[in-house]
Design an enzyme around this catalytic site. Structure first.
Site, mmCIF file in Angstrom:
data_model
loop_
_atom_site.group_PDB
_atom_site.id
_atom_site.type_symbol
_atom_site.label_atom_id
_atom_site.label_comp_id
_atom_site.label_asym_id
_atom_site.label_seq_id
_atom_site.Cartn_x
_atom_site.Cartn_y
_atom_site.Cartn_z
ATOM 1 N N LYS A 49 1.058 -1.040 -0.068
ATOM 2 C CA LYS A 49 -0.062 -0.284 -0.077
ATOM 3 C C LYS A 49 0.656 1.258 -0.252
ATOM 4 O O LYS A 49 0.564 2.353 -0.507
ATOM 5 C CB LYS A 49 -0.879 0.048 1.487
ATOM 6 N N LYS A 78 0.737 11.965 5.314
ATOM 7 C CA LYS A 78 0.985 11.009 6.186
ATOM 8 C C LYS A 78 1.501 9.972 6.019
ATOM 9 O O LYS A 78 1.843 9.383 6.030
ATOM 10 C CB LYS A 78 -0.826 10.412 7.048
HETATM 11 P P1 NAD Z 1 -11.836 10.120 6.943
HETATM 12 O O1 NAD Z 1 -11.440 10.647 7.825
HETATM 13 O O2 NAD Z 1 -12.745 10.254 6.043
HETATM 14 O O3 NAD Z 1 -13.096 9.313 8.117
HETATM 15 C C1 NAD Z 1 -12.107 8.965 9.316
HETATM 16 C C2 NAD Z 1 -13.642 8.685 10.036
HETATM 17 O O4 NAD Z 1 -12.478 7.857 11.949
HETATM 18 C C3 NAD Z 1 -14.080 9.945 10.534
HETATM 19 O O5 NAD Z 1 -15.410 9.537 10.413
HETATM 20 C C4 NAD Z 1 -13.621 10.386 12.040
HETATM 21 O O6 NAD Z 1 -14.459 11.355 12.378
HETATM 22 C C5 NAD Z 1 -13.257 8.128 12.380
HETATM 23 N N1 NAD Z 1 -12.567 8.635 13.594
HETATM 24 C C6 NAD Z 1 -11.188 9.103 13.686
HETATM 25 N N2 NAD Z 1 -10.848 8.598 15.259
HETATM 26 C C7 NAD Z 1 -11.546 7.756 15.556
HETATM 27 C C8 NAD Z 1 -11.550 7.207 16.964
HETATM 28 N N3 NAD Z 1 -11.147 6.940 18.133
HETATM 29 N N4 NAD Z 1 -13.080 5.756 17.146
HETATM 30 C C9 NAD Z 1 -14.114 6.313 15.849
HETATM 31 N N5 NAD Z 1 -13.737 6.825 14.616
HETATM 32 C C10 NAD Z 1 -12.648 7.370 15.342
HETATM 33 O O7 NAD Z 1 -10.908 9.044 6.796
HETATM 34 P P2 NAD Z 1 -10.888 8.066 5.522
HETATM 35 O O8 NAD Z 1 -10.750 8.591 4.089
HETATM 36 O O9 NAD Z 1 -11.692 7.413 4.943
HETATM 37 O O10 NAD Z 1 -9.555 7.357 5.341
HETATM 38 C C11 NAD Z 1 -9.346 6.206 6.120
HETATM 39 C C12 NAD Z 1 -8.393 5.757 5.718
HETATM 40 O O11 NAD Z 1 -8.135 4.847 5.184
HETATM 41 C C13 NAD Z 1 -7.146 6.229 6.018
HETATM 42 O O12 NAD Z 1 -6.304 5.616 7.040
HETATM 43 C C14 NAD Z 1 -6.759 6.877 4.393
HETATM 44 O O13 NAD Z 1 -5.579 6.778 4.376
HETATM 45 C C15 NAD Z 1 -7.184 5.488 4.000
HETATM 46 N N6 NAD Z 1 -7.412 5.430 2.382
HETATM 47 C C16 NAD Z 1 -8.694 6.617 2.565
HETATM 48 C C17 NAD Z 1 -7.945 6.459 0.887
HETATM 49 C C18 NAD Z 1 -9.700 7.516 0.603
HETATM 50 O O14 NAD Z 1 -10.000 7.714 -1.049
HETATM 51 N N7 NAD Z 1 -10.101 8.509 1.102
HETATM 52 C C19 NAD Z 1 -8.143 5.537 -0.176
HETATM 53 C C20 NAD Z 1 -7.424 4.827 0.951
HETATM 54 C C21 NAD Z 1 -7.092 4.342 2.293
#
Ligand code: NAD
Length: 290
Positions: A170, A239
């Site tokens: 990744k 990040k």
């Molecule tokens: P995001 O910020 O949209 O969602 C994360 C969610 O987690 C938020 O709703 C937040 O309120 C919640 N959260 C944070 N801390 C928490 C806790 N302690 N308990 C409960 N909920 C909590 O992020 P995202 O875009 O969904 O990305 C999530 C992960 O996936 C990241 O590591 C990101 O790098 C990875 N990712 C994202 C994408 C993308 O296109 N957005 C694609 C692949 C991978």
């Protein structure tokens, strides 16, 4: 089988909804309540603490922004592993370091639980459509057990090898995502300056060697609409590139392009773009071209 999904964000929300649609009982937890209520409207269950879910669920999934969030939810005093039951399976979809995966894997093993790192690629559209790429590290027999879950969420699902190996792949993906993002931003700003019609440019590059999923995503979803609402926040790309650099230094490898891209993404964050979509790197390049 009772499932729990922690982190109902841009990726976690559509992923957990797909599991509900597939007929699973899914408990959702999010830091902010509105997302949980939205999940309940889609047929999800809410209202349980991490401690309760650690005792009651068979499989707990996390999709959280930062390594520190994953560490807190899985290893923290009130978190899953210290309070979990034997044979619990934990799957982390977040992008974190292979070393953190290994630490969590060992902590889980000590308590007779199982842990898989299962980072994802394909963006919010892939999450909604259930077509994500999923790259998994950890024990193969556990992977086989939860494969039906992965197959609901993704189209291209791979077991790579030991714990952390999913994250290594990744991070290489994210290295190239960052580089392509920078290349698209620079080329499109140069095109603007040269008076080239961007839609024509896109049409031609999209059938030429410059074609990339990142160019398609950034141009169609964001640049052409001048809308930088995040599917993937620039702060998260920062990040990820930092994790890539950490991985490279652990192998004594230098990434000259990576260093430059890191510098530029840091600059974009300082310019207040961290909550914009990653395609907003073009805004920084426009400023520089003024
Ligand atoms: P995001 O910020 O949209 O969602 C994360 C969610 O987690 C938020 O709703 C937040 O309120 C919640 N959260 C944070 N801390 C928490 C806790 N302690 N308990 C409960 N909920 C909590 O992020 P995202 O875009 O969904 O990305 C999530 C992960 O996936 C990241 O590591 C990101 O790098 C990875 N990712 C994202 C994408 C993308 O296109 N957005 C694609 C692949 C991978």
């Amino acid at each position: 089988m009772k499932l729990a999904f922690i982190g109902l964000g841009n990726m976690g929300f559509p992923m957990s909804c797909n599991l509900v649609k597939a007929g699973y009982t899914v408990y959702g937890v999010n830091r902010s309540e509105p997302k949980e209520l939205q999940f309940q409207k889609q047929g999800g269950h809410i209202g349980k603490s991490l401690k309760e879910l650690a005792q009651e669920a068979d499989v707990i999934m996390t999709c959280l922004p930062l390594p520190a969030d994953v560490e807190k939810v899985l290893l923290g005093e009130e978190g899953i592993i210290p309070n979990g039951k034997e044979n619990l399976i934990i799957i982390d979809f977040s992008t974190v370091s292979p070393n953190l995966n290994k630490k969590i894997y060992a902590a889980a093993k000590e308590k007779n639980m199982a842990f898989l790192d299962a980072p994802i690629s394909g963006g919010t559209t892939g999450a909604e459509a259930g077509t994500l790429s999923i790259m998994v590290g950890g024990d193969k027999e556990i992977y086989d057990k939860v494969l039906p879950i992965f197959e609901i969420l993704g189209k291209n699902v791979y077991h790579i090898g030991e714990s952390g190996s999913g994250s290594s792949i990744k991070l290489l993906n994210q290295y190239m995502v960052s580089a392509h993002t920078q290349a698209v931003s620079e080329a499109f700003v140069l095109a603007e300056k040269a008076g080239i019609d961007l839609s024509l440019l896109y049409e031609i590059l999209n059938v030429s060697y410059a074609q990339s999923k990142i160019m398609e995503r950034h141009y169609i979803n964001n640049i052409s609409k001048d809308d930088f609402t995040p599917g993937f926040e620039l702060g998260l790309l920062h990040k990820d590139i930092s994790l890539v650099n950490e991985m490279a230094s652990s192998f004594d490898v230098t990434l000259p392009l990576g260093q430059k891209v890191t510098e530029l993404i840091s600059e974009a964050l300082e310019a207040g773009l961290s909550k914009d979509d990653m395609s907003a790197m073009i805004k920084l390049m426009r400023e520089k071209a003024k």
